[in-house]
Design a protein around this motif. Sequence first.
Motif, PDB file in Angstrom:
ATOM      1  N   ARG A 158       0.842  -1.199   0.000  1.00 54.52           N
ATOM      2  CA  ARG A 158       0.000   0.000   0.000  1.00 54.52           C
ATOM      3  C   ARG A 158       0.881   1.254   0.000  1.00 54.52           C
ATOM      4  O   ARG A 158       0.574   2.235  -0.693  1.00 54.52           O
ATOM      5  CB  ARG A 158      -0.915  -0.003   1.232  1.00 54.52           C
ATOM      6  N   ALA A 161       2.258   1.741  -3.494  1.00 51.62           N
ATOM      7  CA  ALA A 161       1.324   2.354  -4.441  1.00 51.62           C
ATOM      8  C   ALA A 161       1.374   3.868  -4.336  1.00 51.62           C
ATOM      9  O   ALA A 161       1.332   4.584  -5.355  1.00 51.62           O
ATOM     10  CB  ALA A 161      -0.092   1.848  -4.174  1.00 51.62           C
ATOM     11  N   ALA A 162       1.494   4.385  -3.124  1.00 49.21           N
ATOM     12  CA  ALA A 162       1.620   5.835  -2.940  1.00 49.21           C
ATOM     13  C   ALA A 162       2.959   6.338  -3.471  1.00 49.21           C
ATOM     14  O   ALA A 162       3.039   7.407  -4.087  1.00 49.21           O
ATOM     15  CB  ALA A 162       1.472   6.182  -1.458  1.00 49.21           C
ATOM     16  N   GLU A 164       4.777   5.053  -5.952  1.00 52.28           N
ATOM     17  CA  GLU A 164       4.746   5.060  -7.414  1.00 52.28           C
ATOM     18  C   GLU A 164       3.881   6.190  -7.947  1.00 52.28           C
ATOM     19  O   GLU A 164       4.243   6.849  -8.928  1.00 52.28           O
ATOM     20  CB  GLU A 164       4.241   3.720  -7.935  1.00 52.28           C
ATOM     21  N   ALA A 165       2.739   6.431  -7.320  1.00 47.56           N
ATOM     22  CA  ALA A 165       1.866   7.513  -7.774  1.00 47.56           C
ATOM     23  C   ALA A 165       2.579   8.856  -7.659  1.00 47.56           C
ATOM     24  O   ALA A 165       2.511   9.700  -8.566  1.00 47.56           O
ATOM     25  CB  ALA A 165       0.577   7.517  -6.958  1.00 47.56           C
ATOM     26  N   ALA A 190      -0.050  13.721  -5.366  1.00 51.15           N
ATOM     27  CA  ALA A 190      -0.335  12.403  -5.953  1.00 51.15           C
ATOM     28  C   ALA A 190      -0.189  11.294  -4.916  1.00 51.15           C
ATOM     29  O   ALA A 190      -0.989  10.346  -4.893  1.00 51.15           O
ATOM     30  CB  ALA A 190       0.589  12.157  -7.140  1.00 51.15           C
ATOM     31  N   ARG A 193      -3.286  11.488  -2.654  1.00 48.21           N
ATOM     32  CA  ARG A 193      -4.505  11.069  -3.358  1.00 48.21           C
ATOM     33  C   ARG A 193      -4.528   9.553  -3.582  1.00 48.21           C
ATOM     34  O   ARG A 193      -5.602   8.958  -3.700  1.00 48.21           O
ATOM     35  CB  ARG A 193      -4.612  11.800  -4.702  1.00 48.21           C
ATOM     36  N   ALA A 194      -3.370   8.937  -3.644  1.00 49.94           N
ATOM     37  CA  ALA A 194      -3.290   7.492  -3.849  1.00 49.94           C
ATOM     38  C   ALA A 194      -3.432   6.718  -2.541  1.00 49.94           C
ATOM     39  O   ALA A 194      -3.250   5.499  -2.527  1.00 49.94           O
ATOM     40  CB  ALA A 194      -1.963   7.135  -4.521  1.00 49.94           C
ATOM     41  N   TYR A 237       2.295   4.390   4.444  1.00 48.40           N
ATOM     42  CA  TYR A 237       0.956   3.939   4.801  1.00 48.40           C
ATOM     43  C   TYR A 237       1.042   3.295   6.172  1.00 48.40           C
ATOM     44  O   TYR A 237       1.799   2.345   6.369  1.00 48.40           O
ATOM     45  CB  TYR A 237       0.419   2.942   3.769  1.00 48.40           C
TER      46      TYR A 237
END
Length: 416
Positions: A158, A161-162, A164-165, A190, A193-194, A237
């Motif tokens: 998780r 993902a943040a 990479e965004a 970004a 928001r991710a 996260y």
Amino acid sequence: MTFPFAEYERRMLELRQRIEQRCLDAVVLTDPENIMYLTDYQTTGYSFFQALVVPLDQEPFMITRSLEASNVYARTWVEITRPYPDTGDAIQMLVDALREFGLSEKRIGYERNSYFFPAYQQDFIHTTLKKAKLLDCFGIVEQGRVRKSAVEIELMHRAAAATEAGMKAGLEASVAGVSENDIGAAVSAAMFRAGGEPPAVMPYITSGPRTMIGHATWEGRMVQPGEHVFLEVGGCYRRYHTAMMRTVVLGKLSSSMYEAQEKMKNALNTLHESIQPGMTVSDADNMIRNIITDNTVGAQLITRSGYSIGIAFPPSWDEGYIISLKQGESRILEPGMTFHIIPWMWGIDGDKTCGISDTIYITEDGCKSFFTLDRDFVVKPEQGKKAPSKPAGIDPPERSKANTATSSKPETKSPK
């Protein structure tokens, strides 16, 4: 809580086994990452004294500032807390609690090297609990933290993902004529928001000559045509982090920059092909270091080549004090260990720093990356006049066809 209660039961059981092995009756833990690891407790107010006391055969209890006691009740499984008011004495409260629970004449471990238990507070404990035997137990929790469980690995995805965004947004925003602040804003927005949460360190964004400054980040400088942008993003996260370096080239990709790109990619590819449980940390470092050092562009790997990463609070997102990939380190790699691998290159052509990095976790037979993002430099042929040196009142220009990324191969033929 972040994880099922059974995860915290396991962590506490393993800690108590280590407490018993060290012939201790209790430990006093003050490092915020360790407290969170065991209880899920977190707050940004950790500059005020806080401690988790774990007796060998009694219920744990916490010492916190009165305001922070709400975090114990709301976030954790801990049921006993002894809060102190802002007008009170935190260390006296700790001493009183140790007496209350019959520990004042026992063998007590404490984190002597903790940032958050300074020497003058330790001195007070030593001079007050004269019948206790106070022993350094620094690292007793970290022995468990260094290997992540399956649920921790899942949660770090998780964070990835943040990461990479944020990186994708930073790569897109990196064009001539914008300020480093603009890029930093794009990365941060970004990430959040991710689903990302406030990281231990905000992204590192530098351009041109400022990339040579260690741990510098945005300061309003305008990115110029023909320069490069260095980005290092750490997504978060639930206080777990992953991190990634990437590089943008605005203009022609020189043969020097191409060689640097290929060296860093080769280092990461070699690591993914060769790393495995049982390898020493020093061997992993040498594998990366030998590839990066063998270059013709004047660059150096002037730091460790990687470090453990996971739970973190400011001022740093790394767990490098637990384990780092560096020369002479004899620790053995084990499944579940997680590392930010940083084969970055400082001083390309004497005036440029570039980076391509990866966050990995060790598996039973190798390693896996948390990321899928391409590792090549993002190359954007730039046109136009030199941007003003001051950012005030300047909006980023609209993207045009001239700003779209092209293949990261050199303009001139690279040496074989």
